[in-house]
Design a protein around this motif. Structure first.
Motif, PDB file in Angstrom:
ATOM      1  N   GLU A  13       1.133   6.174  -7.209  1.00  0.00           N
ATOM      2  CA  GLU A  13       0.002   6.961  -7.716  1.00  0.00           C
ATOM      3  C   GLU A  13       0.338   8.451  -7.735  1.00  0.00           C
ATOM      4  N   THR A  14       1.025   8.915  -6.694  1.00  0.00           N
ATOM      5  CA  THR A  14       1.433  10.321  -6.650  1.00  0.00           C
ATOM      6  C   THR A  14       2.419  10.634  -7.769  1.00  0.00           C
ATOM      7  N   THR A  15       3.365   9.724  -7.980  1.00  0.00           N
ATOM      8  CA  THR A  15       4.375   9.917  -9.023  1.00  0.00           C
ATOM      9  C   THR A  15       3.747   9.898 -10.409  1.00  0.00           C
ATOM     10  N   ILE A  16       2.827   8.977 -10.637  1.00  0.00           N
ATOM     11  CA  ILE A  16       2.168   8.883 -11.944  1.00  0.00           C
ATOM     12  C   ILE A  16       1.360  10.153 -12.229  1.00  0.00           C
ATOM     13  N   LYS A  17       0.691  10.668 -11.213  1.00  0.00           N
ATOM     14  CA  LYS A  17      -0.061  11.910 -11.372  1.00  0.00           C
ATOM     15  C   LYS A  17       0.864  13.043 -11.790  1.00  0.00           C
ATOM     16  N   LEU A  18       2.036  13.088 -11.178  1.00  0.00           N
ATOM     17  CA  LEU A  18       3.036  14.105 -11.516  1.00  0.00           C
ATOM     18  C   LEU A  18       3.562  13.896 -12.939  1.00  0.00           C
ATOM     19  N   LEU A  19       3.817  12.648 -13.284  1.00  0.00           N
ATOM     20  CA  LEU A  19       4.282  12.329 -14.635  1.00  0.00           C
ATOM     21  C   LEU A  19       3.276  12.778 -15.686  1.00  0.00           C
ATOM     22  N   LYS A  20       2.003  12.515 -15.429  1.00  0.00           N
ATOM     23  CA  LYS A  20       0.965  12.906 -16.386  1.00  0.00           C
ATOM     24  C   LYS A  20       0.900  14.422 -16.536  1.00  0.00           C
ATOM     25  N   PHE A  21       1.041  15.128 -15.415  1.00  0.00           N
ATOM     26  CA  PHE A  21       0.992  16.591 -15.451  1.00  0.00           C
ATOM     27  C   PHE A  21       2.113  17.143 -16.337  1.00  0.00           C
ATOM     28  N   TYR A  22       3.331  16.659 -16.126  1.00  0.00           N
ATOM     29  CA  TYR A  22       4.461  17.178 -16.909  1.00  0.00           C
ATOM     30  C   TYR A  22       4.466  16.627 -18.333  1.00  0.00           C
ATOM     31  N   ALA A  23       3.915  15.450 -18.548  1.00  0.00           N
ATOM     32  CA  ALA A  23       3.781  14.929 -19.908  1.00  0.00           C
ATOM     33  C   ALA A  23       2.833  15.819 -20.712  1.00  0.00           C
ATOM     34  N   ASP A  24       1.765  16.298 -20.074  1.00  0.00           N
ATOM     35  CA  ASP A  24       0.837  17.209 -20.746  1.00  0.00           C
ATOM     36  C   ASP A  24       1.527  18.531 -21.094  1.00  0.00           C
ATOM     37  N   ARG A  25       2.402  19.000 -20.211  1.00  0.00           N
ATOM     38  CA  ARG A  25       3.140  20.230 -20.477  1.00  0.00           C
ATOM     39  C   ARG A  25       4.095  20.034 -21.659  1.00  0.00           C
ATOM     40  N   LEU A  26       4.746  18.878 -21.699  1.00  0.00           N
ATOM     41  CA  LEU A  26       5.630  18.580 -22.827  1.00  0.00           C
ATOM     42  C   LEU A  26       4.848  18.505 -24.133  1.00  0.00           C
ATOM     43  N   LYS A  27       3.679  17.883 -24.062  1.00  0.00           N
ATOM     44  CA  LYS A  27       2.843  17.762 -25.265  1.00  0.00           C
ATOM     45  C   LYS A  27       2.458  19.134 -25.796  1.00  0.00           C
ATOM     46  N   GLU A  28       2.121  20.063 -24.904  1.00  0.00           N
ATOM     47  CA  GLU A  28       1.781  21.433 -25.319  1.00  0.00           C
ATOM     48  C   GLU A  28       2.962  22.105 -26.012  1.00  0.00           C
ATOM     49  N   ILE A  29       4.152  21.873 -25.483  1.00  0.00           N
ATOM     50  CA  ILE A  29       5.356  22.454 -26.101  1.00  0.00           C
ATOM     51  C   ILE A  29       5.564  21.890 -27.500  1.00  0.00           C
ATOM     52  N   TYR A  30       5.478  20.571 -27.626  1.00  0.00           N
ATOM     53  CA  TYR A  30       5.735  19.925 -28.912  1.00  0.00           C
ATOM     54  C   TYR A  30       4.702  20.294 -29.973  1.00  0.00           C
ATOM     55  N   GLU A  31       3.467  20.557 -29.541  1.00  0.00           N
ATOM     56  CA  GLU A  31       2.406  20.878 -30.501  1.00  0.00           C
ATOM     57  C   GLU A  31       2.287  22.375 -30.773  1.00  0.00           C
ATOM     58  N   SER A  32       3.146  23.173 -30.133  1.00  0.00           N
ATOM     59  CA  SER A  32       3.124  24.633 -30.345  1.00  0.00           C
ATOM     60  C   SER A  32       3.797  24.978 -31.676  1.00  0.00           C
ATOM     61  N   ASP A  33       3.703  26.248 -32.062  1.00  0.00           N
ATOM     62  CA  ASP A  33       4.303  26.683 -33.324  1.00  0.00           C
ATOM     63  C   ASP A  33       5.723  27.217 -33.139  1.00  0.00           C
ATOM     64  N   LYS A  75       0.814  -1.209   0.000  1.00  0.00           N
ATOM     65  CA  LYS A  75       0.000   0.000   0.000  1.00  0.00           C
ATOM     66  C   LYS A  75       0.854   1.268   0.000  1.00  0.00           C
ATOM     67  N   LYS A  76       1.971   1.248   0.721  1.00  0.00           N
ATOM     68  CA  LYS A  76       2.867   2.403   0.737  1.00  0.00           C
ATOM     69  C   LYS A  76       3.451   2.650  -0.651  1.00  0.00           C
ATOM     70  N   GLU A  77       3.878   1.573  -1.289  1.00  0.00           N
ATOM     71  CA  GLU A  77       4.424   1.696  -2.641  1.00  0.00           C
ATOM     72  C   GLU A  77       3.352   2.165  -3.617  1.00  0.00           C
ATOM     73  N   LYS A  78       2.143   1.664  -3.450  1.00  0.00           N
ATOM     74  CA  LYS A  78       1.049   2.052  -4.334  1.00  0.00           C
ATOM     75  C   LYS A  78       0.740   3.543  -4.200  1.00  0.00           C
ATOM     76  N   THR A  79       0.698   4.043  -2.974  1.00  0.00           N
ATOM     77  CA  THR A  79       0.423   5.465  -2.737  1.00  0.00           C
ATOM     78  C   THR A  79       1.501   6.333  -3.378  1.00  0.00           C
ATOM     79  N   ARG A  80       2.764   5.951  -3.170  1.00  0.00           N
ATOM     80  CA  ARG A  80       3.868   6.710  -3.761  1.00  0.00           C
ATOM     81  C   ARG A  80       3.805   6.646  -5.290  1.00  0.00           C
TER      82      ARG A  80
END
Length: 361
Positions: A246-266, A239-244
């Motif tokens: 889930e938090t890390t994956i949420k962070l990864l998704k947030f920054y992956a979305d930021r990277l996607k915005e950069i790559y799709e910009s002009d 459960k401790k590993e799962k909580t950590r």
């Protein structure tokens, strides 16, 4: 955040998905010739694994078996039985045999992505379909391929293989390097790989791996609740590993979305590269700030050259949690019905399956 990765036993033409099927058929002799060393390598090593396996029961009855090996094999036997009877997983998912390897790692996967797009480089194999990695049992061969991809400008990563499934074509054995895993992770490994033999859609790695990871988490928790109860020390670690995670994956998704915005910009390529490095640096600093990795590993983490494939690799195994939970509830929390609901997704067009995996509420 390493996870077990599947490896195809004996794939045929090793081409990227950019080639149409008619071309694959027309140029089959060329493909076979160009891939012959790879095919020979996989065939030879997979044959060694299959021919060298012994029934777990046979190994357990040997008078000179060491206590650690005995404990781990008994655990695997118990988990396999639990997975079939309680989790409705395919009994052909392996873990009836044991093979001792003369190396510390099972093998290595090479994966890559575009440098300025969250788009994986892919290979196509029979049975497995399109997959974003290529597996080797020899690290030098993996490094050679990685260098080729780097020279072409791709973001790359080599990862040690924790486990793999032949999707029920062979009875996959337990491999000796896996016996060094902590008990709760070994439980998860067995469940994850047996899930692959239960429901698998060729060509959709993210759906397959995320489904198997979801079943792994549900199954591990159920196993320890039944075996040791709510105060289980193994369950607490899980459960401790799962909580950590889930938090890390949420962070990864947030920054992956930021990277996607950069790559799709002009913006031009040079600016995008600078913004990419800045964003990845921000992500790494946030991981340290939130103490998502042990302090003694922080310097190593910060020094590591993160790239697009690190984000894709992690999200490949942890997408669609919200949607899978909805399906699980729809199945009245009965896994035999849940597996059937997942298989219904296989009939959906690719864009709808992606929408399923991207739902956040």
């Amino acid at each position: 955040m390493p996870k077990p990765l599947p490896l195809l036993p004996i794939p045929l033409p090793c081409r990227t998905k950019k080639k149409k099927l008619i071309m694959t058929i027309s140029f089959f002799p060329f493909f076979l010739t160009s891939c012959l060393p790879y095919l020979y390598h996989l065939g030879k090593e997979q044959s060694t694994i299959i021919l060298g396996r012994e029934k777990i029961e046979t190994v357990l009855n040997k008078p000179n078996i060491d206590s650690k090996t005995k404990e781990k094999l008994i655990l695997i036997r118990e988990v396999r039985k639990f997975a079939i009877e309680e989790l409705a997983l395919n009994e052909n998912g392996g873990f009836e045999y044991f093979t001792k390897l003369e190396r510390d790692e099972i093998g290595w996967n090479v994966s890559a992505s575009e440098s300025l797009a969250l788009k994986p480089y892919t290979w196509w194999f029979p049975i497995a379909g399109t997959v974003p990695y290529k597996g080797f049992f020899d690290k030098d061969m993996a490094i050679e391929l990685e260098n080729e991809l780097k020279n072409k400008g791709y973001d790359t990563r080599i990862r040690a293989i924790g486990g793999y499934s032949t999707l029920g074509w062979f009875s996959d054995p337990v491999l000796s390097p896996q016996l060094s895993w902590p008990d709760h992770r070994l439980v998860g490994l067995v469940i994850h790989e047996m899930a692959h033999a239960t429901a698998y859609l060729p060509g959709d790695t993210t759906l397959n791996e995320s489904y198997a990871s979801f079943v792994e988490e549900i199954g591990t928790e159920r196993y320890y609740l039944k075996k040791e109860g709510e105060k289980s020390s193994h369950l607490e670690k899980f459960k401790k590993e799962k909580t950590r995670r889930e938090t890390t994956i949420k962070l990864l998704k947030f920054y992956a979305d930021r990277l996607k915005e950069i790559y799709e910009s002009d913006k031009n390529a040079e600016t995008k590269l600078l913004l990419k490095q800045s964003t990845i640096s921000q992500f790494k600093n946030k991981v340290i700030e939130d103490k998502l990795i042990p302090e003694e590993k922080s310097k190593e983490f910060l020094a590591r050259d993160w790239n697009n494939e690190d984000f894709l690799g992690a999200l490949r195994y942890h997408s669609g949690e919200v949607s899978f939970n909805h399906l699980y509830a729809k199945a009245n929390y009965e896994l035999n019905l849940f597996h059937k609901e997942v298989k219904k997704l296989f009939d959906l067009p690719e864009d709808l399956r992606k929408d399923f995996l991207n739902q956040n509420h």
